[in-house]
Scaffold this motif. Structure first.
Motif, mmCIF file in Angstrom:
data_model
loop_
_atom_site.group_PDB
_atom_site.id
_atom_site.type_symbol
_atom_site.label_atom_id
_atom_site.label_comp_id
_atom_site.label_asym_id
_atom_site.label_seq_id
_atom_site.Cartn_x
_atom_site.Cartn_y
_atom_site.Cartn_z
ATOM 1 N N TYR A 192 0.839 -1.209 0.000
ATOM 2 C CA TYR A 192 0.000 0.000 0.000
ATOM 3 C C TYR A 192 0.870 1.254 0.000
ATOM 4 N N ARG A 252 -12.037 13.507 -5.935
ATOM 5 C CA ARG A 252 -11.256 12.827 -4.902
ATOM 6 C C ARG A 252 -12.043 11.675 -4.283
ATOM 7 N N GLU A 254 -10.805 7.856 -4.369
ATOM 8 C CA GLU A 254 -10.560 7.086 -3.138
ATOM 9 C C GLU A 254 -11.290 5.746 -3.185
ATOM 10 N N GLN A 257 -9.468 2.127 -3.096
ATOM 11 C CA GLN A 257 -9.850 1.210 -2.025
ATOM 12 C C GLN A 257 -10.279 -0.132 -2.616
ATOM 13 N N CYS A 282 -8.366 -3.809 -2.125
ATOM 14 C CA CYS A 282 -9.119 -4.945 -1.576
ATOM 15 C C CYS A 282 -9.087 -6.130 -2.545
ATOM 16 N N TRP A 294 -5.696 -7.849 -2.305
ATOM 17 C CA TRP A 294 -5.604 -8.657 -1.085
ATOM 18 C C TRP A 294 -6.330 -9.995 -1.256
ATOM 19 N N LYS A 295 -7.511 -9.920 -1.838
ATOM 20 C CA LYS A 295 -8.322 -11.131 -1.975
ATOM 21 C C LYS A 295 -7.770 -12.084 -3.036
ATOM 22 N N PRO A 316 -5.031 10.560 0.462
ATOM 23 C CA PRO A 316 -5.690 10.935 1.726
ATOM 24 C C PRO A 316 -5.194 10.072 2.890
ATOM 25 N N LEU A 360 -7.224 6.958 4.026
ATOM 26 C CA LEU A 360 -7.570 5.885 3.079
ATOM 27 C C LEU A 360 -7.025 4.529 3.528
ATOM 28 N N LYS A 361 -5.794 4.526 3.987
ATOM 29 C CA LYS A 361 -5.187 3.258 4.398
ATOM 30 C C LYS A 361 -5.996 2.607 5.529
ATOM 31 N N ARG A 365 -9.063 3.014 6.208
ATOM 32 C CA ARG A 365 -10.359 2.551 5.712
ATOM 33 C C ARG A 365 -10.226 1.227 4.961
ATOM 34 N N ILE A 366 -9.143 1.109 4.201
ATOM 35 C CA ILE A 366 -8.937 -0.139 3.459
ATOM 36 C C ILE A 366 -8.730 -1.305 4.429
ATOM 37 N N PHE A 367 -7.903 -1.097 5.414
ATOM 38 C CA PHE A 367 -7.647 -2.185 6.364
ATOM 39 C C PHE A 367 -8.891 -2.502 7.189
ATOM 40 N N GLN A 415 -11.929 -2.236 6.060
ATOM 41 C CA GLN A 415 -12.800 -3.009 5.165
ATOM 42 C C GLN A 415 -12.304 -4.449 5.032
ATOM 43 N N LEU A 416 -10.985 -4.594 4.996
ATOM 44 C CA LEU A 416 -10.428 -5.932 4.815
ATOM 45 C C LEU A 416 -10.610 -6.817 6.039
ATOM 46 N N PRO A 473 -14.079 -8.710 5.545
ATOM 47 C CA PRO A 473 -14.155 -9.597 4.377
ATOM 48 C C PRO A 473 -13.068 -10.650 4.330
ATOM 49 N N ILE A 474 -11.915 -10.376 4.931
ATOM 50 C CA ILE A 474 -10.853 -11.380 4.891
ATOM 51 C C ILE A 474 -11.376 -12.705 5.424
ATOM 52 N N ASP A 478 -14.409 -13.986 3.136
ATOM 53 C CA ASP A 478 -14.042 -14.459 1.808
ATOM 54 C C ASP A 478 -13.083 -15.630 1.858
#
Lengths: 194, 246
Positions: free
Chosen positions: A28, A46, A50, A54, A58, A61-62, B48, B51-52, B54-56, B58-59, B62-63, B66
């Motif tokens: 990342y 923006r 974003e 995102q 994701c 990762w998946k 931003p 953002l990081k 928020r991504i983690f 979200q993961l 779902p990790i 999924d």
């Protein structure tokens, strides 16, 4: 072209596939900014950029465990993913890549200089070997404007060749020829530096 | 390009949008074109700060969702073991991703086989190292082959400690109504193979399933998949579709 060692990239991705969030965090840190910059350039918003970035991370990762690094570089894949998702959004909104004129009329969008040809600090400069990239970039910049225009419309806006022909008032054959010539020049330049 | 490779669709789409002029581009040439088209006039913009996170965030949910394979058997003790199960399920995902990356080859010449052997050695070394580092020495990995059709393919990862496993099959035909595939675990302490549950494959002939036999398993020596009537049978009756010995 990436100056980040392919081995180290593959190692990080393998570890991320095993659930190593620290490895994923490094990916990342390396790629988020250039991908966000690219998405912002394409979408001009923006918030939308974003969301796209995102979504891209994701997905990586998946799907990390099934990514075949011998067939594509991670950075290229992520760039293609970002590009495709941006185009999907543009199409869903009936829009396309933001032009300079649109930016001037909408201060809330990306700053004007984001579409400037005189980019002071390239978004991928930390990731791509400058010498090699400059050679390719010069090939793109040296293209006649009409060829560069149709190439960018196909790549950045996702317009079909027919759409480009209609909107630029060109024949389909002319559009195809311009894209073929432009890609051929990029390909030759790439071959010359190998 | 590996048909399971997730980058294939994205890169193919770029090629398609560029038209026939790009159709014969090599991977390296496409790399170069994508990079120069994407980045040549893209200025650096700071990402931003939030953002990081928020991504983690979200993961984190779902990790688990999924990554959790489709269960055949539910176990009351499953939730308490989710973390350790998830840890080696991740390893299984890597094994499947790597092993199945080989399965798209329809013709094997000497060069391909040598390359695959080398890749396989690297993969096994990586897996062994991972197992050691994560305290997962109890993992057993086996590939399943078929005498019915060489194209049928499977791989299983078995955790002897928690007595559960994950099976993935590919290129196996879809079943007619009233039929199921049934997984069997061979443990010499029992006279007949232990039922591992029934499953179906999707349209592409693939399935990934988690299994936990009802009977205690001390020593797995083989896995097998047979074709049975809907719902499965106590003792295998139908043809063996896949077999893999440890």
């Amino acid at each position: 072209m990436s100056i980040w060692s392919q081995d180290s990239e593959n190692q990080l991705l393998s570890e991320a596939a095993l659930g190593n969030s620290e490895a994923f965090s490094k990916i990342y840190d390396r790629y988020a900014s250039p991908l966000f910059s690219f998405a912002l350039r394409m979408l001009g918003s923006r918030g939308d950029a974003e969301e796209v970035v995102q979504d891209v991370f994701c997905s990586v990762w998946k799907q990390a465990s099934t990514f075949d690094s011998s067939q594509a570089k991670l950075f290229t894949w992520m760039t293609a993913m970002t590009r495709n998702r941006c185009i999907d959004r543009l199409r869903a909104k009936g829009s396309r890549i933001t032009t300079s004129e649109e930016l001037e009329n909408d201060p809330g969008r990306v700053p004007k200089q984001s579409l400037s040809k005189d980019v002071e600090r390239n978004a991928a400069e930390q990731l791509i070997s400058k010498e090699e990239f400059d050679l390719l970039r010069s090939a793109l910049l040296e293209l006649p404007l009409e060829q560069k225009d149709v190439l960018e419309l196909a790549f950045l806006s996702g317009w079909t060749h027919s759409e480009i022909a209609e909107k630029r008032n060109l024949s389909l054959g002319t559009v195809k020829a311009r894209i073929r010539y432009g890609l051929g020049k990029l390909r030759n330049r790439y071959a010359s530096q190998q | 390009m590996n048909s399971m490779d997730p980058s294939k669709n994205d890169l193919d789409r770029v090629k398609a949008d560029l038209g026939e002029a790009a159709s014969d581009f090599s991977a390296e040439e496409l790399d170069a074109v994508i990079e120069v088209m994407a980045w040549s006039e893209t200025p650096q913009v700071d990402v931003p700060e939030t953002l990081k996170a928020r991504i983690f965030e979200q993961l984190s949910a779902p990790i688990q969702n999924d990554s959790k394979p489709i269960p055949i058997r539910k176990s009351p003790s499953q939730s308490s073991r989710t973390n350790s199960f998830l840890k080696w399920a991740m390893a299984a995902a890597v094994v499947f991703g790597s092993v199945f990356s080989f399965s798209h080859y329809s013709n094997f010449n000497e060069e391909t086989i040598d390359a695959l052997k080398a890749e396989n050695q690297t993969l096994l070394a990586t897996i062994e190292s991972y197992k050691k580092n994560q305290g997962l020495a109890q993992l057993k990995i086996v590939s399943l082959q078929s005498e019915l059709d060489a194209a049928y393919f499977g791989a299983a990862v078995w955790d002897g400690e928690s007595e559960r496993g994950i099976l993935k099959v590919a290129r196996v035909p879809q079943l007619e109504a009233g039929k199921d595939y049934q997984l069997w675990i061979v443990d010499p302490q029992y006279k007949t193979p232990v039922d591992g549950g029934v499953f179906q494959v999707d349209k592409s002939g693939e399935a990934t399933i988690a299994f936990q036999p009802k009977r205690a398993i001390k020593n797995v020596t083989a896995f097998a998949v047979s074709l049975e009537k809907k719902g499965g049978v106590p003792v295998a009756e139908g043809p063996m579709v896949l077999v893999g010995a440890l």
